[in-house]
Design a protein around this motif. Structure first.
Motif, mmCIF file in Angstrom:
data_model
loop_
_atom_site.group_PDB
_atom_site.id
_atom_site.type_symbol
_atom_site.label_atom_id
_atom_site.label_comp_id
_atom_site.label_asym_id
_atom_site.label_seq_id
_atom_site.Cartn_x
_atom_site.Cartn_y
_atom_site.Cartn_z
ATOM 1 N N ASP A 1 6.857 10.021 -12.503
ATOM 2 C CA ASP A 1 6.560 10.072 -13.939
ATOM 3 C C ASP A 1 5.556 11.174 -14.267
ATOM 4 N N LEU A 2 4.603 11.408 -13.383
ATOM 5 C CA LEU A 2 3.642 12.497 -13.596
ATOM 6 C C LEU A 2 4.359 13.838 -13.540
ATOM 7 N N ILE A 3 5.233 14.007 -12.577
ATOM 8 C CA ILE A 3 5.996 15.252 -12.459
ATOM 9 C C ILE A 3 6.844 15.476 -13.709
ATOM 10 N N LYS A 4 7.528 14.431 -14.153
ATOM 11 C CA LYS A 4 8.384 14.557 -15.338
ATOM 12 C C LYS A 4 7.577 14.868 -16.590
ATOM 13 N N THR A 5 6.407 14.265 -16.723
ATOM 14 C CA THR A 5 5.567 14.547 -17.884
ATOM 15 C C THR A 5 5.218 16.022 -17.944
ATOM 16 N N ILE A 6 4.995 16.635 -16.786
ATOM 17 C CA ILE A 6 4.662 18.062 -16.760
ATOM 18 C C ILE A 6 5.846 18.908 -17.198
ATOM 19 N N PHE A 7 7.031 18.659 -16.641
ATOM 20 C CA PHE A 7 8.133 19.526 -17.080
ATOM 21 C C PHE A 7 8.668 19.148 -18.453
ATOM 22 N N ALA B 1 -6.379 11.098 -5.183
ATOM 23 C CA ALA B 1 -5.222 11.286 -6.066
ATOM 24 C C ALA B 1 -4.830 9.976 -6.743
ATOM 25 N N LYS B 2 -5.016 8.869 -6.030
ATOM 26 C CA LYS B 2 -4.681 7.558 -6.600
ATOM 27 C C LYS B 2 -5.538 7.266 -7.830
ATOM 28 N N ASP B 3 -6.783 7.759 -7.824
ATOM 29 C CA ASP B 3 -7.664 7.592 -8.982
ATOM 30 C C ASP B 3 -7.409 8.645 -10.051
ATOM 31 N N LEU B 4 -7.147 9.875 -9.607
ATOM 32 C CA LEU B 4 -7.085 11.010 -10.523
ATOM 33 C C LEU B 4 -5.742 11.131 -11.242
ATOM 34 N N ASN B 5 -4.650 10.924 -10.533
ATOM 35 C CA ASN B 5 -3.326 11.185 -11.110
ATOM 36 C C ASN B 5 -3.030 10.377 -12.379
ATOM 37 N N PRO B 6 -3.397 9.084 -12.436
ATOM 38 C CA PRO B 6 -3.169 8.356 -13.697
ATOM 39 C C PRO B 6 -3.958 8.940 -14.869
ATOM 40 N N GLU B 7 -5.186 9.410 -14.605
ATOM 41 C CA GLU B 7 -5.985 10.036 -15.673
ATOM 42 C C GLU B 7 -5.345 11.345 -16.123
ATOM 43 N N LEU B 8 -4.843 12.116 -15.157
ATOM 44 C CA LEU B 8 -4.161 13.365 -15.484
ATOM 45 C C LEU B 8 -2.916 13.076 -16.322
ATOM 46 N N HIS B 9 -2.160 12.064 -15.928
ATOM 47 C CA HIS B 9 -0.961 11.705 -16.682
ATOM 48 C C HIS B 9 -1.289 11.306 -18.112
ATOM 49 N N LYS B 10 -2.332 10.500 -18.290
ATOM 50 C CA LYS B 10 -2.723 10.059 -19.636
ATOM 51 C C LYS B 10 -3.090 11.253 -20.509
ATOM 52 N N TYR B 11 -3.855 12.181 -19.943
ATOM 53 C CA TYR B 11 -4.263 13.364 -20.711
ATOM 54 C C TYR B 11 -3.048 14.201 -21.107
ATOM 55 N N GLY C 1 0.805 -1.218 0.000
ATOM 56 C CA GLY C 1 0.000 0.000 0.000
ATOM 57 C C GLY C 1 0.829 1.254 0.000
ATOM 58 N N CYS C 2 2.089 1.170 0.467
ATOM 59 C CA CYS C 2 2.923 2.358 0.553
ATOM 60 C C CYS C 2 3.962 2.441 -0.554
ATOM 61 N N GLU C 3 3.872 1.575 -1.525
ATOM 62 C CA GLU C 3 4.829 1.638 -2.621
ATOM 63 C C GLU C 3 4.598 2.880 -3.467
ATOM 64 N N GLY C 4 5.693 3.450 -3.963
ATOM 65 C CA GLY C 4 5.571 4.618 -4.818
ATOM 66 C C GLY C 4 5.170 4.218 -6.215
ATOM 67 N N GLY C 5 4.213 4.921 -6.788
ATOM 68 C CA GLY C 5 3.766 4.639 -8.133
ATOM 69 C C GLY C 5 4.342 5.627 -9.118
ATOM 70 N N SER C 6 4.117 5.375 -10.407
ATOM 71 C CA SER C 6 4.632 6.255 -11.447
ATOM 72 C C SER C 6 3.911 7.600 -11.464
ATOM 73 N N TYR C 7 2.632 7.571 -11.173
ATOM 74 C CA TYR C 7 1.821 8.784 -11.259
ATOM 75 C C TYR C 7 1.292 9.214 -9.894
ATOM 76 N N PHE C 8 1.107 8.248 -9.014
ATOM 77 C CA PHE C 8 0.669 8.494 -7.642
ATOM 78 C C PHE C 8 1.722 7.927 -6.707
ATOM 79 N N ASN C 9 2.044 8.658 -5.648
ATOM 80 C CA ASN C 9 3.027 8.151 -4.704
ATOM 81 C C ASN C 9 2.627 8.459 -3.263
ATOM 82 N N ASP C 10 2.647 7.436 -2.400
ATOM 83 C CA ASP C 10 2.440 7.669 -0.972
ATOM 84 C C ASP C 10 3.542 7.014 -0.142
ATOM 85 N N ASN C 11 4.701 6.857 -0.785
ATOM 86 C CA ASN C 11 5.874 6.313 -0.111
ATOM 87 C C ASN C 11 6.798 7.474 0.264
ATOM 88 N N LYS C 12 7.150 7.591 1.543
ATOM 89 C CA LYS C 12 7.978 8.702 2.002
ATOM 90 C C LYS C 12 9.372 8.681 1.384
#
Length: 304
Positions: A269-275, A234-244, A17-28
């Motif tokens: 990956d979401l952060i990188k896609t933005i910059f 954010a776990k639901d939204l961030n992947p959709e934001l990344h795809k768009y 549950g705490c693993e960092g994802g490509s678009y969503f992250n909850d790992n410190k």
């Protein structure tokens, strides 16, 4: 035996549950994919580019990393290292409202930011403050007075050359120093559906695309939903934001800029896609300041 098995399962579920994802992250913890983007502004944005035309990843309630109502999990260092350059902080009693019993003082926050910029001298940090009382106002005003060479407090949108290794203050309804911001939306309190909200975000970003050549724009994706925490949404939204955003990047008519995009729990990956929208901003004349002119401040926004 059953007890031991239950404990083992608990820790397995917790770790997953705490693993960092490509678009969503909850790992410190932050493990960078590579270090080549630590100074993305230096590599992607030339000195003549107006700051408003840089597409910038940001975080909403950037230091609210404790308690039940947190919006982030990384500290300032990790957010910066991941590529975040816009930070949103609320102060009360001269200290950060981060959900903990012992909050960090404003001066400590600024010391962290100036230390980061000392190591990455071609980067810029944008900082929007919400000041909840007179003690906080006095602390910020004193800092600005004592560190004029380290901050930008003008309303005119600067060129990158004017603000490298500086903290650019951004106005809010409770702070009137620095750049005025055109908010394409205000972070929504309650939403009914993630998909419907994503459609709104698309419209907000289209609005930002049309205004960012002259005004600093801000799109906040943070929201609340019944029976969902900020991290759950954010776990639901961030992947959709990344795809768009990825689809926009591939479009031959991709926007020249989208302004600041502020998020909850963003992954690398979401952060990188933005910059990545800035990949050709250094060679593009569309984002450059015209000699003898400066960007005009946007109309004042209504208070939250």
């Amino acid at each position: 035996m059953e007890c031991h098995l239950s404990i083992h399962l608990f820790f397995i579920i917790y770790i997953i549950g705490c693993e960092g994802g490509s678009y969503f992250n909850d790992n410190k913890r932050l493990t960078l994919h590579d270090n080549k983007d630590l100074d993305w502004m230096a590599k992607r944005v030339n000195d003549e580019t107006l700051l408003s035309t840089v597409t910038i990843p940001g975080t909403y309630q950037s230091m609210k990393i404790n308690g039940l109502f947190k919006h982030q999990v990384w500290d300032l260092q990790n957010q910066f290292d991941a590529g975040v350059r816009f930070f949103d902080i609320s102060l009360k009693g001269g200290a950060v409202r981060d959900g903990s019993l012992k909050s960090m003082k404003f001066l400590e926050v600024m010391n962290i930011m100036t230390s980061l910029l000392a190591k990455h001298q071609k980067e810029t940090i944008l900082l929007r403050l919400t000041l909840e009382d007179s003690t906080s106002t006095k602390a910020v005003e004193a800092y600005i007075q004592d560190h004029k060479n380290k901050v930008w407090v003008e309303t005119a949108v600067p060129k990158m050359s004017q603000v490298r290794q500086k903290i650019v203050f951004v106005q809010s309804p409770k702070f009137n120093k620095g750049l005025m911001v055109h908010s394409t939306n205000v972070a929504e309190k309650k939403i009914k559906s993630t998909s419907e909200y994503m459609e709104k975000i698309k419209k907000y970003l289209q609005d930002a695309k049309d205004k960012c050549s002259q005004h600093l724009t801000l799109t906040e994706t943070s929201a609340e939903k019944w029976f969902k925490s900020a991290s759950g949404l954010a776990k639901d939204l961030n992947p959709e934001l990344h795809k768009y955003l990825t689809d926009l990047l591939k479009d031959p008519q991709k926007p020249k800029c989208l302004g600041v995009i502020s998020m909850d729990f963003p992954g690398q990956d979401l952060i990188k896609t933005i910059f990545d929208f800035n990949s050709d901003s250094g060679s593009s004349s569309d984002g450059s300041a015209v000699e003898g002119s400066e960007a005009q401040p946007p109309p004042e926004e209504e208070s939250k």
